[in-house]
Design a protein around this motif. Structure first.
Motif, PDB file in Angstrom:
ATOM      1  N   UNK A 108      90.447  -6.524  24.852  1.00 50.57           N
ATOM      2  CA  UNK A 108      89.999  -7.917  24.754  1.00 50.57           C
ATOM      3  C   UNK A 108      89.037  -8.295  25.873  1.00 50.57           C
ATOM      4  N   UNK A 109      89.166  -7.634  27.016  1.00 52.38           N
ATOM      5  CA  UNK A 109      88.301  -7.971  28.149  1.00 52.38           C
ATOM      6  C   UNK A 109      86.843  -7.600  27.909  1.00 52.38           C
ATOM      7  N   UNK A 110      86.576  -6.847  26.858  1.00 52.96           N
ATOM      8  CA  UNK A 110      85.199  -6.468  26.531  1.00 52.96           C
ATOM      9  C   UNK A 110      84.554  -7.420  25.518  1.00 52.96           C
ATOM     10  N   UNK A 111      85.312  -8.391  25.048  1.00 55.21           N
ATOM     11  CA  UNK A 111      84.846  -9.243  23.961  1.00 55.21           C
ATOM     12  C   UNK A 111      84.555 -10.668  24.412  1.00 55.21           C
ATOM     13  N   UNK A 112      83.468 -11.213  23.894  1.00 51.42           N
ATOM     14  CA  UNK A 112      83.198 -12.655  23.995  1.00 51.42           C
ATOM     15  C   UNK A 112      83.851 -13.411  22.843  1.00 51.42           C
ATOM     16  N   UNK A 113      84.208 -12.692  21.811  1.00 48.13           N
ATOM     17  CA  UNK A 113      84.848 -13.255  20.628  1.00 48.13           C
ATOM     18  C   UNK A 113      84.934 -12.177  19.569  1.00 48.13           C
ATOM     19  N   UNK A 114      85.695 -12.443  18.517  1.00 51.25           N
ATOM     20  CA  UNK A 114      85.777 -11.471  17.421  1.00 51.25           C
ATOM     21  C   UNK A 114      86.095 -12.199  16.124  1.00 51.25           C
ATOM     22  N   UNK A 115      85.876 -11.505  15.017  1.00 47.85           N
ATOM     23  CA  UNK A 115      86.106 -12.148  13.736  1.00 47.85           C
ATOM     24  C   UNK A 115      86.370 -11.173  12.612  1.00 47.85           C
ATOM     25  N   UNK A 116      87.014 -11.687  11.584  1.00 45.43           N
ATOM     26  CA  UNK A 116      87.315 -10.939  10.369  1.00 45.43           C
ATOM     27  C   UNK A 116      86.515 -11.521   9.219  1.00 45.43           C
ATOM     28  N   UNK A 117      85.863 -10.664   8.472  1.00 40.20           N
ATOM     29  CA  UNK A 117      85.119 -11.058   7.279  1.00 40.20           C
ATOM     30  C   UNK A 117      85.814 -10.391   6.091  1.00 40.20           C
ATOM     31  N   UNK A 118      86.519 -11.184   5.293  1.00 45.04           N
ATOM     32  CA  UNK A 118      87.278 -10.653   4.150  1.00 45.04           C
ATOM     33  C   UNK A 118      88.236  -9.548   4.609  1.00 45.04           C
ATOM     34  N   UNK A 119      89.034  -9.846   5.618  1.00 41.87           N
ATOM     35  CA  UNK A 119      89.983  -8.874   6.148  1.00 41.87           C
ATOM     36  C   UNK A 119      91.267  -9.611   6.510  1.00 41.87           C
TER      37      UNK A 119
END
Length: 264
Positions: A108-119
């Protein structure tokens, strides 16, 4: 367009376009970086868009044997390290979403954000696990073409299938290029993935959840499992499981709006 060596002995094909905050986008099962071909021009004017072919897909290496979602997420970590990305946004479609969740859980420390598209964060049901085994058996018996021909039409909104005939054909052509052993390895990875709904519930990172109103694969109740000030939920009307082909402009708008919130 380049091939990058990751995980010491695995070559990954990567497409990249644009400058600005980095977004890595992960395609779904039997897809490739070409899934995003209509989306990239819409986002690359503002963002650095990076789209790899996942392990076993497209022009990336396809080792024989079962893969794991964790292994595929580690491929993305090595990719980010090779590209010298300290932080980025990670968005995953379908199988790519399972990989995204594994990455978010451990890095998580490598991310500015994340998301799921149809998942979804949910694991396979017992019936779903049996279908994964049947998929592998089908691949072993008949190769990739019959499996792709059966799979792809189910991914598009049934009420709009005729008007998306060109996109369905394109998705099939992309799928045919998936090495059978790669599809089998990825199917077994999906079969063994754990429940990661807790990752969605626990994260404080900006989270994007995009559902298709007519998605017959991942319904909105399996996607929208969390709410909160950090969560952006988007439902695309008239769309199935393939918004990047069915409605790339609306998907791009949703991603750009989310990215603007991160930068604000």
């Amino acid at each position: 367009m380049t091939r990058i060596r990751v995980n010491t002995n695995f070559n990954m094909h990567v497409e990249e376009q644009g400058r600005g905050p980095a977004i890595i986008m992960l395609h779904g099962f039997c897809g490739s970086s070409k899934y995003w071909s209509s989306l990239i021009p819409l986002l690359s004017e503002q963002y650095r868009v990076i789209v790899p072919d996942l392990r076993g897909h497209g022009k990336s290496d396809a080792p024989v044997g079962a893969y794991t979602i964790e292994q595929m997420a580690d491929d993305i970590l090595d990719l980010a390290n090779t590209l010298e990305l300290s932080k980025f946004v990670l968005l995953g479609h379908s199988l790519g979403g399972y990989i995204t969740l594994s990455f978010a859980q451990r890095y998580a420390d490598r991310l500015n954000g994340f998301g799921l598209i149809h998942s979804t964060g949910y694991p396979d049901t017992e019936e779903g696990k049996q279908k994964r085994v049947a998929t592998v058996q089908s691949l072993q018996a008949g190769g990739i073409v019959p499996m792709v021909d059966e799979l792809i039409p189910k991914l598009f909104a049934a009420s709009h299938i005729d008007e998306h005939a060109e996109q369905v054909s394109k998705a099939k052509e992309i799928g045919y290029l998936t090495p059978p052993q790669g599809a089998a390895g990825a199917a077994l990875a999906m079969r063994e993935r754990p429940d990661r709904t807790a990752v969605l519930a626990a994260t404080a990172l900006p989270l994007l959840l995009i559902a298709g109103e007519q998605d017959g694969i991942v319904t909105s109740d399996k996607m929208f499992t969390v709410n909160g000030p950090n969560v952006t939920q988007v439902t695309l009307t008239g769309v199935g499981h393939m918004s990047m082909m069915e409605s790339p402009e609306r998907l791009a708008d949703a991603v750009a709006s989310y990215m603007h919130q991160i930068r604000a």
